[in-house]
Scaffold this motif. Structure first.
Motif, PDB file in Angstrom:
ATOM      1  N   ASN A  29       0.820  -1.217   0.000  1.00 36.01           N
ATOM      2  CA  ASN A  29       0.000   0.000   0.000  1.00 36.01           C
ATOM      3  C   ASN A  29       0.851   1.263   0.000  1.00 36.01           C
ATOM      4  OD1 ASN A  29      -2.516  -1.206   0.011  1.00 36.01           O
ATOM      5  ND2 ASN A  29      -2.537  -1.438   2.232  1.00 36.01           N
ATOM      6  N   HIS A  30       2.178   1.102   0.075  1.00 35.39           N
ATOM      7  CA  HIS A  30       3.058   2.265   0.221  1.00 35.39           C
ATOM      8  C   HIS A  30       4.080   2.410  -0.900  1.00 35.39           C
ATOM      9  CE1 HIS A  30       1.407   2.426   4.278  1.00 35.39           C
ATOM     10  NE2 HIS A  30       1.734   1.156   4.409  1.00 35.39           N
ATOM     11  N   SER A  31       4.228   1.365  -1.739  1.00 37.20           N
ATOM     12  CA  SER A  31       5.269   1.409  -2.772  1.00 37.20           C
ATOM     13  C   SER A  31       4.917   0.385  -3.849  1.00 37.20           C
ATOM     14  CB  SER A  31       6.630   1.073  -2.160  1.00 37.20           C
ATOM     15  OG  SER A  31       6.653  -0.306  -1.813  1.00 37.20           O
ATOM     16  N   ASP A  32       5.864   0.172  -4.773  1.00 36.91           N
ATOM     17  CA  ASP A  32       5.674  -0.852  -5.798  1.00 36.91           C
ATOM     18  C   ASP A  32       6.323  -2.173  -5.404  1.00 36.91           C
ATOM     19  OD1 ASP A  32       4.247   0.914  -7.312  1.00 36.91           O
ATOM     20  OD2 ASP A  32       5.916   1.454  -8.627  1.00 36.91           O
ATOM     21  N   HIS A  33       6.575  -2.369  -4.129  1.00 34.81           N
ATOM     22  CA  HIS A  33       7.088  -3.644  -3.659  1.00 34.81           C
ATOM     23  C   HIS A  33       5.993  -4.703  -3.773  1.00 34.81           C
ATOM     24  CE1 HIS A  33      10.278  -1.476  -0.989  1.00 34.81           C
ATOM     25  NE2 HIS A  33      10.613  -1.520  -2.260  1.00 34.81           N
ATOM     26  N   LEU A  34       6.416  -5.939  -4.007  1.00 31.00           N
ATOM     27  CA  LEU A  34       5.488  -7.033  -4.254  1.00 31.00           C
ATOM     28  C   LEU A  34       5.848  -8.210  -3.344  1.00 31.00           C
ATOM     29  CD1 LEU A  34       3.181  -7.643  -6.385  1.00 31.00           C
ATOM     30  CD2 LEU A  34       4.951  -8.793  -7.732  1.00 31.00           C
ATOM     31  N   PHE A  57      12.064 -15.962   2.022  1.00 33.87           N
ATOM     32  CA  PHE A  57      11.901 -16.481   3.374  1.00 33.87           C
ATOM     33  C   PHE A  57      11.277 -17.868   3.285  1.00 33.87           C
ATOM     34  CE2 PHE A  57      11.813 -11.936   3.316  1.00 33.87           C
ATOM     35  CZ  PHE A  57      12.637 -11.563   4.357  1.00 33.87           C
ATOM     36  N   MET A  58      11.982 -18.880   3.788  1.00 34.07           N
ATOM     37  CA  MET A  58      11.521 -20.260   3.692  1.00 34.07           C
ATOM     38  C   MET A  58      10.801 -20.678   4.971  1.00 34.07           C
ATOM     39  SD  MET A  58      12.351 -20.951   0.640  1.00 34.07           S
ATOM     40  CE  MET A  58      11.800 -22.664   0.677  1.00 34.07           C
ATOM     41  N   HIS A  59       9.616 -21.274   4.795  1.00 32.59           N
ATOM     42  CA  HIS A  59       8.818 -21.772   5.910  1.00 32.59           C
ATOM     43  C   HIS A  59       8.896 -23.294   5.961  1.00 32.59           C
ATOM     44  CE1 HIS A  59       7.724 -17.708   6.078  1.00 32.59           C
ATOM     45  NE2 HIS A  59       6.411 -17.768   6.015  1.00 32.59           N
ATOM     46  N   ARG A  60       8.213 -23.883   6.932  1.00 33.37           N
ATOM     47  CA  ARG A  60       8.254 -25.341   7.085  1.00 33.37           C
ATOM     48  C   ARG A  60       7.154 -26.054   6.305  1.00 33.37           C
ATOM     49  NH1 ARG A  60       9.658 -26.254  13.523  1.00 33.37           N
ATOM     50  NH2 ARG A  60      11.748 -25.328  13.444  1.00 33.37           N
ATOM     51  N   GLY A  61       6.257 -25.289   5.743  1.00 34.58           N
ATOM     52  CA  GLY A  61       5.184 -25.868   4.948  1.00 34.58           C
ATOM     53  C   GLY A  61       4.799 -24.915   3.841  1.00 34.58           C
ATOM     54  N   PRO A  62       3.942 -25.357   2.908  1.00 31.53           N
ATOM     55  CA  PRO A  62       3.460 -24.456   1.861  1.00 31.53           C
ATOM     56  C   PRO A  62       2.865 -23.181   2.452  1.00 31.53           C
ATOM     57  CG  PRO A  62       2.777 -26.709   1.412  1.00 31.53           C
ATOM     58  CD  PRO A  62       3.372 -26.716   2.785  1.00 31.53           C
ATOM     59  N   VAL A  63       3.102 -22.052   1.774  1.00 34.68           N
ATOM     60  CA  VAL A  63       2.560 -20.764   2.233  1.00 34.68           C
ATOM     61  C   VAL A  63       1.326 -20.455   1.384  1.00 34.68           C
ATOM     62  CG1 VAL A  63       3.080 -18.374   2.776  1.00 34.68           C
ATOM     63  CG2 VAL A  63       4.925 -20.061   2.761  1.00 34.68           C
ATOM     64  N   LEU A  64       0.180 -20.313   2.040  1.00 35.67           N
ATOM     65  CA  LEU A  64      -1.099 -20.206   1.340  1.00 35.67           C
ATOM     66  C   LEU A  64      -1.565 -18.774   1.138  1.00 35.67           C
ATOM     67  CD1 LEU A  64      -3.011 -23.181   3.017  1.00 35.67           C
ATOM     68  CD2 LEU A  64      -1.435 -23.186   1.069  1.00 35.67           C
ATOM     69  N   ASP A  65      -0.949 -17.808   1.835  1.00 34.98           N
ATOM     70  CA  ASP A  65      -1.323 -16.396   1.655  1.00 34.98           C
ATOM     71  C   ASP A  65      -0.263 -15.521   2.299  1.00 34.98           C
ATOM     72  OD1 ASP A  65      -2.808 -14.228   0.828  1.00 34.98           O
ATOM     73  OD2 ASP A  65      -4.468 -14.522   2.230  1.00 34.98           O
ATOM     74  N   CYS A  66      -0.274 -14.236   1.954  1.00 26.51           N
ATOM     75  CA  CYS A  66       0.676 -13.282   2.520  1.00 26.51           C
ATOM     76  C   CYS A  66       0.072 -11.888   2.424  1.00 26.51           C
ATOM     77  CB  CYS A  66       2.012 -13.328   1.778  1.00 26.51           C
ATOM     78  SG  CYS A  66       1.868 -12.933   0.013  1.00 26.51           S
ATOM     79  N   CYS A  67       0.553 -10.973   3.246  1.00 26.57           N
ATOM     80  CA  CYS A  67       0.126  -9.571   3.158  1.00 26.57           C
ATOM     81  C   CYS A  67       1.201  -8.684   3.751  1.00 26.57           C
ATOM     82  CB  CYS A  67      -1.218  -9.351   3.865  1.00 26.57           C
ATOM     83  SG  CYS A  67      -1.181  -9.514   5.662  1.00 26.57           S
ATOM     84  N   PHE A  68       1.180  -7.422   3.371  1.00 27.40           N
ATOM     85  CA  PHE A  68       2.104  -6.431   3.920  1.00 27.40           C
ATOM     86  C   PHE A  68       1.559  -5.873   5.234  1.00 27.40           C
ATOM     87  CE2 PHE A  68       3.706  -6.225  -0.424  1.00 27.40           C
ATOM     88  CZ  PHE A  68       5.064  -5.971  -0.234  1.00 27.40           C
ATOM     89  N   TYR A  69       2.496  -5.512   6.129  1.00 20.36           N
ATOM     90  CA  TYR A  69       2.171  -4.671   7.292  1.00 20.36           C
ATOM     91  C   TYR A  69       2.576  -3.238   6.943  1.00 20.36           C
ATOM     92  CZ  TYR A  69       2.633  -2.710  12.017  1.00 20.36           C
ATOM     93  OH  TYR A  69       2.543  -1.913  13.137  1.00 20.36           O
ATOM     94  N   ASP A  70       3.826  -3.078   6.552  1.00 23.76           N
ATOM     95  CA  ASP A  70       4.318  -1.811   6.009  1.00 23.76           C
ATOM     96  C   ASP A  70       5.411  -2.175   5.015  1.00 23.76           C
ATOM     97  OD1 ASP A  70       6.553  -2.466   7.552  1.00 23.76           O
ATOM     98  OD2 ASP A  70       5.979  -1.113   9.175  1.00 23.76           O
ATOM     99  N   ASP A  71       6.190  -1.224   4.572  1.00 22.32           N
ATOM    100  CA  ASP A  71       7.190  -1.531   3.550  1.00 22.32           C
ATOM    101  C   ASP A  71       8.376  -2.311   4.087  1.00 22.32           C
ATOM    102  OD1 ASP A  71       6.270  -0.945   1.091  1.00 22.32           O
ATOM    103  OD2 ASP A  71       7.521   0.817   0.755  1.00 22.32           O
ATOM    104  N   SER A  72       8.447  -2.471   5.397  1.00 23.70           N
ATOM    105  CA  SER A  72       9.595  -3.183   5.966  1.00 23.70           C
ATOM    106  C   SER A  72       9.232  -4.554   6.521  1.00 23.70           C
ATOM    107  CB  SER A  72      10.231  -2.345   7.086  1.00 23.70           C
ATOM    108  OG  SER A  72       9.300  -2.153   8.138  1.00 23.70           O
ATOM    109  N   SER A  73       7.926  -4.880   6.561  1.00 24.75           N
ATOM    110  CA  SER A  73       7.537  -6.167   7.134  1.00 24.75           C
ATOM    111  C   SER A  73       6.183  -6.621   6.602  1.00 24.75           C
ATOM    112  CB  SER A  73       7.497  -6.085   8.667  1.00 24.75           C
ATOM    113  OG  SER A  73       6.558  -5.103   9.080  1.00 24.75           O
TER     114      SER A  73
END
Length: 339
Positions: A29-34, A57-73
């Motif tokens: 919501n703050h930049s063109d980061h994806l 960033f590697m997890h221990r299982g399949p990642v089913l969704d993601c979202c931004f908090y801000d441009d750094s996390s």
């Protein structure tokens, strides 16, 4: 009749795509980061403007969704039942919380300051990300759902939850004790995606059966009379109607028109108010798993990724395309232009 002008290319193809199915992608919501989540157990962080992969960033299982908090996390929803918080600049992650089954959906509410997760354990959970990682006091509340959660969407203080069994619950984040509305999808088949209108008046719902329903929150007779559903992502072949699941919906942040992505490999842009298709992009290599407009609507990210709708078979590799959006593709056409 809609005039379609297919562009010559699908857009800029990003390097280093996921090696397994793409579950979602989102612009910041703050930049063109994806941010991109995948069944290959990764969350990838791209700087679209320069096209480098900035972090993986590697997890221990399949990642089913993601979202931004801000441009750094940001946050991720994982099939190992965990919700993870990712800090891009420090290349670290920690566990924010857990469900009792795979976590299918995740959203961050700027209005409530909470992370909202939906799981196949038939619950919705709200988390305060400011708490210590992995501690129970970060859990704000757990809210039982009628079935497994398939899709979530937020607009302002309103949250729409779509589950298996074609159930739709509408909540006010300021009072989560019970749903504000309990509905049934007006589509006959399983829900794939729900997305709220940017103006906050309703939501679009897609199904596995090549249809999208346009719904309104206002329960008055006048508002409910405006709702409708339409067919899309279909083709006729040898006298048969071939129907494709509609996996993804994304609203344009300026015009309120929206893009849909289907298992037919096409992305269409629609004017919901005037019930017209505005544009169809050239066919992508395989199924469209996710679509996302940038914060100003100038860019559209498309995940071309086989979704195994026809089982395990040879398919094109996963790819992420980012294309520039021309105004003619997304601006509504007024039915009666001013004289």
């Amino acid at each position: 009749m809609t005039v379609v002008h297919p562009p010559p290319t699908p857009g800029l193809e990003l390097s280093n795509p996921p090696t397994d199915g793409i579950s979602n992608l989102r612009f910041s919501n703050h930049s063109d980061h994806l941010l991109v989540s995948s069944w290959d157990k990764s969350v990838r962080f791209y700087d679209e403007s320069a096209n480098p992969l900035r972090g993986e960033f590697m997890h221990r299982g399949p990642v089913l969704d993601c979202c931004f908090y801000d441009d750094s996390s940001g946050f991720s929803a994982c099939a190992d039942n965990t919700i993870r918080r990712i800090v891009f600049s420090y290349e670290k992650e920690d566990i924010l919380g857990r469900h009792d089954a795979p976590v299918r959906c995740i959203e961050y509410s700027y209005a409530a300051g909470q992370v909202i997760t939906g799981s196949w354990d038939k619950t919705l959970k709200c988390w305060d990300p400011r708490g210590a990682s992995g501690q129970e006091h970060t859990l704000v509340g757990t809210y039982p759902q009628p079935e497994r959660v398939y899709s979530l969407s937020l607009v302002g203080n309103r949250l729409v939850v779509a589950t298996a069994g074609r159930h739709v619950n509408v909540y006010d984040l300021r009072n989560m004790s019970q749903p504000e509305q309990q509905r049934e999808s007006s589509l006959k088949y399983q829900t794939r995606c729900v997305r709220c209108y940017p103006n906050g008046t309703g939501y679009a719902l897609s199904s596995v059966e090549g249809r999208v329903a346009m719904e309104f929150f206002d329960l008055s007779e006048t508002s409910q009379a405006k709702k409708y559903a339409f067919k899309c992502h279909r083709k006729s072949e040898a006298g048969r109607d071939i129907v494709y699941p509609v996996n993804a919906i994304a609203f344009h942040p300026v015009y309120g028109t929206f893009a849909t992505g289907g298992c037919d490999g096409f992305v269409n842009v629609w004017d919901g108010n005037n019930k017209k298709r505005l544009y169809q992009y050239s066919k992508y290599p395989t199924s469209i798993a996710a679509v996302s407009f940038s914060r100003d609507g100038r860019l559209l990210a498309v995940a071309s990724s086989y979704t195994f709708e026809d089982g395990d078979k040879p398919h094109e590799p996963n790819a992420i395309f980012v294309r520039s959006v021309n105004e003619i593709e997304v601006r509504p056409k007024h039915p009666n232009p001013p004289a």
